[in-house]
Design an enzyme around this catalytic site. Structure first.
Site, PDB file in Angstrom:
ATOM      1  CG  ASP A  39      -2.175  -0.936   0.858  1.00 14.85           C
ATOM      2  OD1 ASP A  39      -2.448  -1.181  -0.337  1.00 14.85           O
ATOM      3  OD2 ASP A  39      -2.819  -1.417   1.805  1.00 14.85           O
TER       4      ASP A  39
ATOM      5  CG  ASP B 272      -7.517  -4.145  -1.414  1.00 14.97           C
ATOM      6  OD1 ASP B 272      -7.929  -5.241  -1.835  1.00 14.97           O
ATOM      7  OD2 ASP B 272      -7.834  -3.703  -0.305  1.00 14.97           O
TER       8      ASP B 272
HETATM    9  N1  GLY Z   1      -7.093  -1.659   1.124  1.00 17.09           N
HETATM   10  C1  GLY Z   1      -7.816  -2.122   2.246  1.00 17.09           C
HETATM   11  C2  GLY Z   1      -9.240  -1.715   2.234  1.00 17.09           C
HETATM   12  O1  GLY Z   1      -9.817  -1.326   1.257  1.00 17.09           O
HETATM   13  O2  GLY Z   1      -9.821  -1.817   3.305  1.00 17.09           O
END
Ligand code: GLY
Length: 369
Positions: free
Chosen positions: A91, A152
């Protein structure tokens, strides 16, 4: 479009106040109407780029220094995360592409550029050469997660497309494409719904199993994952012009639209039992951004479904789920971390970020990411 302009005005009215109140914070949610501060409690938290990113969206649309100053301070606070490399994972794309990357693209700031490129290099280091994918999370509780990918990550790879263009080095782009191709193969089901987590053999890339992740369970359809797929694939299309990514974005969007079931705010999992009703407003505004981008690359007739749906989502989110009081810090209410989360429904910073991004796109402002 009058309503959209009105929402932009409301965003500016409230956020120009909140930018001052929360200047020294990196908010995630709020308690009793007051932003919390992840800069103090968890600087590596994956959402920590959204606050400076939101400030930059507002700066882009208004030119007001109050937003740029707050965004710059947020990036300085976020530098603390570079000191804890083991606390970071895939992320870094979310964290720096929409914050420092956006700052550099808007202002040419060289420190912001360096931050975003460091993040791109970290993301490259997570690429499993033999498996052909970017690993998502680090190991936890003695669980080996080397072979895990999550949907994601389609939102993290735009950082790599950008780095490739910025440095004129194709490696970043090639990794992004390999990951997008794996996602298309393993995460997108034939009906257009999405697997949140896939587990792979790291030596061959073979899909071993899928996990339920933040949805109801294995085989369910977590709506925010569906939204990440829509927005992620259309961005891969924009960067590569490979039509299979546009087709994937449309297929995922079609599934999302068909699952809305009369309301234009999604529930947290499209395959959840009817009760209890758990909304996820964040999934709605993320999907709306993706649908707006899809509509831009289609002819008017084909694009209308996506644009109209996006506008309906934004209007309904505004009417039913936004808090415009300047006495409280968050805007979009009724987000959901995950279907089974004990925290229940809460405002989450990316709800505000993607509402502002959708409205900003509808207003015709240039993209910041
Ligand atoms: N990327 C983690 C979420 O969307 O909660």
């Amino acid at each position: 479009m009058e309503t959209i302009a009105k929402i932009w005005e409301k965003l500016d009215e409230k956020l120009s106040v909140t930018a001052v109140k929360s200047f020294d914070k990196i908010p995630y949610t709020s308690f009793n109407g007051v932003h919390d501060n992840k800069a103090e409690t968890d600087i590596c938290w994956w959402t920590n780029g959204f606050w400076p990113g939101l400030m930059l969206l507002m700066y882009n649309g208004t030119g007001k220094d109050v937003y740029l100053n707050c965004a710059r301070n947020g990036q300085k606070l976020l530098d603390g995360a570079f000191k804890n490399r083991d606390g970071l994972h895939h992320d870094v794309g979310f964290m720096w592409h929409i914050s420092s990357g956006a700052d550099y693209r808007l202002t040419g700031d060289s420190t912001a550029r360096t931050r975003a490129l460091f993040a791109a290099d970290m993301l490259m280091g997570r690429y499993m050469l033999k498996g052909g994918f970017i690993r998502a999370w680090n190991d936890e509780n003695n669980t080996d997660r080397t072979g895990w990918t999550i949907i994601d990550c389609m939102m993290n790879i735009p950082l790599l497309y950008w780095a490739s263009e910025e440095l004129k080095v194709s490696n970043y782009r090639e990794v992004a494409i390999a990951h997008a191709d794996m996602t298309l193969r393993d995460h997108i089901r034939p009906d257009g719904s999405v697997n949140h987590i896939c587990v792979h053999n790291t030596a061959t890339g073979e899909l071993l199993e899928t996990l339920g992740g933040q949805g109801v369970g294995v085989g369910s359809c977590w709506s925010r994952g569906q939204a990440w797929a829509i927005y992620g694939f259309i961005q891969s299309y924009t960067h590569t012009k490979d039509v299979k990514y546009l087709d994937a974005a449309k297929k995922c969007a079609n599934y999302f639209i068909a699952s809305l079931n009369g309301e234009f705010v999604p529930v947290s999992d499209f395959r959840a039992p009817k009760e209890p009703v758990i909304y996820d407003t964040t999934a709605g505004v993320i999907a709306a951004c993706g649908m707006i981008e899809i509509s831009k690359v289609l002819d008017e007739n084909e694009g209308r479904l996506y644009l109209d749906t996006a506008i309906k989502i934004i209007k309904e989110t505004d009417e039913r789920f936004c808090n415009w009081s300047e006495d409280e810090d968050t805007i979009v209410q009724m987000g959901s971390e995950s279907y089974h989360s004990e925290k229940g429904q809460l405002p989450i910073i990316y709800g505000d970020y993607y509402l502002a991004e959708a409205v900003s796109l509808l207003m015709g402002f240039d993209r910041t990411n």
